[in-house]
Design a protein around this motif. Sequence first.
Motif, short mmCIF file in Angstrom:
data_model
loop_
_atom_site.label_atom_id
_atom_site.label_comp_id
_atom_site.label_asym_id
_atom_site.label_seq_id
_atom_site.Cartn_x
_atom_site.Cartn_y
_atom_site.Cartn_z
N SER A 1 1.39 -14.14 -12.36
CA SER A 1 2.81 -13.66 -11.99
C SER A 1 2.88 -12.55 -11.05
N MET A 2 3.94 -12.45 -10.24
CA MET A 2 4.02 -11.51 -9.06
C MET A 2 4.67 -10.29 -9.08
N ASN A 3 5.63 -10.26 -9.46
CA ASN A 3 6.58 -8.97 -9.40
C ASN A 3 7.34 -8.53 -10.57
N ASP A 4 8.31 -7.41 -10.06
CA ASP A 4 8.63 -6.78 -11.27
C ASP A 4 9.86 -7.44 -11.82
N ASN B 1 6.89 -8.85 -3.59
CA ASN B 1 7.47 -8.08 -4.44
C ASN B 1 7.83 -6.51 -3.39
N ALA B 2 8.71 -6.94 -2.59
CA ALA B 2 8.98 -5.96 -1.40
C ALA B 2 10.55 -6.15 -0.95
N ASP B 3 11.16 -5.30 -0.64
CA ASP B 3 12.63 -5.39 -0.34
C ASP B 3 12.63 -5.28 1.05
N SER C 1 2.20 -11.28 -3.72
CA SER C 1 1.34 -12.44 -3.27
C SER C 1 0.62 -11.82 -2.08
N GLN C 2 -0.69 -11.12 -1.86
CA GLN C 2 -1.23 -10.79 -0.75
C GLN C 2 -1.66 -11.81 0.19
N GLY C 3 -2.02 -12.82 -0.28
CA GLY C 3 -2.83 -13.93 0.59
C GLY C 3 -1.71 -14.57 1.47
#
Length: 437
Positions: A133-136, A312-314, A332-334
């Motif tokens: 899972s990725m985000n808030d 996970n960024a705006d 997801s850094q990749g």
Amino acid sequence: MHLCGFLIAGPVVHSHAIWRNPKHTTDFLSLEHYTRIAKVLERGRFDFMFFADRLAIADRYGASHVTGIRHGDQDATRMDPMPILGALAAVTSRIGLGATRSTTYDAPYNIAREFATLDHISAGRAAWNVVTSMNDGEALNYGNVPHLGHDERYDRADEFMEVAFKLWDSWEPDALVLDRARGIYADPSKVHYLNHSGKWFQSRGPLNIPRGPQGRPVVIQAGSSGRGKAFAARWSEVIFALQPNMERMHKFTAEVHAALAQQGRPADASRILMAIMPFIGESRAEAEEKRDLHDSLVDPLVGLSTLGAHANADFSALPLDESVESVTSSGSQGNINALKSIAAGEPISIADAGRIYGRGVMCPRLVGTAKDVADEMADIVASGAADGFVVSPAFLPDTFEDFVDGVVPILQDKGLFRRDYAGVTLRDHLGIADGTA
């Protein structure tokens, strides 16, 4: 060559234009939609199909769900894939059936039961696409705030897999006796408690389902960060990769092989499948027209909404002409790293990133005749960059029908793909050993 059909139980997949198909409606809320797709893929002798999944709507863009819901991003609707796979098991007989489940927002016992059940009712065709899972947004739906850090999620996932494997192995292969004359159901000496107690999980076991036809379901993983590759090398039997060009495919595959070696596993312990999005026409010009029509249906904002969920960024506060080099990610850094490299050193603006992500989340597009597409796939496999492909549709079921009717026969004629299934289980199709203790 191994082939997988990639799906999401919703209006889009990697392509954000699917629900806007100008030829016909796409009834993504109906079971008939998915049964038709499954039958097409099985007719094409695909190894398996799997559903990607997430556990929240996308609301990172502008800290609101407005953009994603208005334009229909990748997370605007995602139905639970497991009930769908149960239904598909009844209308297919050979194609593997995979679903995504998260190790961050579930318990090993739940996961082990779900996939053991699917493996039994499908006669050995179950696969689990493991995600952390990725985000808030997902964290907020499960009461876990803040979301676990990237590496910590994988640390938890390692223990999760240990417990799940112990649960699948808690019934020995011959534990089920079914001796009707003597009234012996199973041999209790061959059904074992786990008594697992670790940092993240406690589980007594045993599983309340006998060992499945495959022993364990096939494990799929798509981690592309360094920590993700290490996790995949330890646990996976199929690795799904989304790399935008041949250079990055080779780099990814080499890194996976190195990670497998570090785990003491051979290079062929896990099948590496690269995502592709084919556009197929009677001529290259016709295929290009299909691609251009598809791309015209994608709003950059819908891509930015999905990208924001993955990263996970705006991105809403960044000028659309700003470079993505300024973007940092706790998700997801990749994917973010691949996006930064996609222009071969040239800067990509935030608006460009939205267009790229919206049209296909960086899936390389193979555009041409069926022969063109088959030749390009053959070249990728022959080069050692992949063991096969995850075919991601531009439209549904159109792309899969074009691919099965046009590309598959050419691959078969080249001797690169099966003409029929040689076995029954997904492990048979993939040529990998049964899951054993």
